[in-house]
Design an enzyme around this catalytic site. Structure first.
Site, short mmCIF file in Angstrom:
data_model
loop_
_atom_site.label_atom_id
_atom_site.label_comp_id
_atom_site.label_asym_id
_atom_site.label_seq_id
_atom_site.Cartn_x
_atom_site.Cartn_y
_atom_site.Cartn_z
N GLY A 177 0.79 -1.23 0.00
CA GLY A 177 0.00 0.00 0.00
C GLY A 177 0.82 1.27 0.00
N SER A 216 2.36 -3.33 -3.74
CA SER A 216 2.40 -2.28 -4.77
C SER A 216 2.63 -2.82 -6.18
CB SER A 216 3.44 -1.21 -4.40
OG SER A 216 3.09 -0.59 -3.18
#
Ligand code: 13P
Length: 256
Positions: A177, A216
């Site tokens: 994140g 990510s």
């Protein structure tokens, strides 16, 4: 060409609602009608209340549905928990186990993660077991020690029944994140370490186990990561909520 079939799983975390989900499912369905995804396995893991909705929309598409968590116990007085048997009953094929958010925010220990893994496998559910070091652990040079401890806790699952349903996800906590993914080489090194560690338990099973990268992943970095020799797909958070991004990540896995 890798012998292991790539797997891409979307972990929606605590996001979604009936209307937004329907939109996402509709887009996934229509894209899949135009694209062959038989080269990869795709799993979607919405929050528990939406599992039935996901199964209703996706059961005839080849996309499997999974829970984001599962209880260690089979049944009984465990308020708020969802058992592996219930997931299987509903038509879920997978459960994520030991995500770093479960470990850090809800106190899940390696022992709990191992118990959940064994219970889910015994009930016929596949597990995506998450491991990964924090930023502080990486900076202190503890990455391999942390991965070894986390992997050793559930490694016996590779020697038992249902071992072909074990998938590992390497998710460095600092990449989750944050928009800051591990580099291809850094991820490959961790994946190789995890595979070698699993080989201490069973070398043949370790060569066959799929190890996903998470943290990510975006359409722009997916192909580079998935092309590394020990990276067999991804566990996708934020990008799994955006249909086109998720589909492009799936295409990258099919092409890698
Ligand atoms: P992001 O893809 O949002 O970084 O999340 C990764 C993750 O935690 C998947 O389980």
């Amino acid at each position: 060409m890798k012998s292991r079939k790539p797997l891409v799983a979307g972990n929606w975390k605590m996001n979604g609602d009936v209307v937004a989900n329907e939109h996402l499912f509709t887009t996934l369905r229509s894209a899949l009608e135009r694209t062959s995804t038989s080269r990869i396995d795709i799993v979607v893991c919405p929050p528990f209340p939406y599992l039935g909705q996901a199964i209703a929309w996706l059961s005839d598409t080849g996309i499997a549905v999974g829970g984001q968590n599962v209880a260690a116990a089979d049944q009984g007085a465990f308020t708020g928990e969802v058992s592996a048997g219930m997931l299987a009953d509903l038509g879920c094929r997978w459960a994520i186990v030991g995500h770093s958010e479960r470990r850090t925010l809800f106190g899940e220990t390696d022992e709990v993660v191992a118990a959940k893994t064994h219970t889910a496998l015994a009930q016929g559910i596949g597990v995506i077991v998450c491991v990964g070091e924090s930023l502080e652990e990486r900076e202190r040079g503890l990455t391999e020690a942390v991965l070894a401890r986390q992997v050793d806790a559930f490694a016996a699952a590779l020697a038992g029944p249902g071992r072909e349903r074990v998938v590992v996800a390497y998710e460095p906590v600092w990449a989750i994140g944050t928009g800051r993914s591990a580099s291809n080489d850094m991820a490959q090194q961790a994946h190789r370490f995890i595979r070698d560690r699993l080989a201490l338990q069973d070398s043949e099973a370790a060569e066959q186990v799929r190890i996903l990268y998470g943290g990510s992943v975006k359409p722009s970095n997916a192909i580079g990561l998935f092309s590394m020799p020990d990276i067999d797909g991804g566990l996708i958070g934020g990008a799994s909520l955006v249909a086109d991004d998720f589909l492009n990540i799936c295409r990258a896995a099919a092409a890698a």
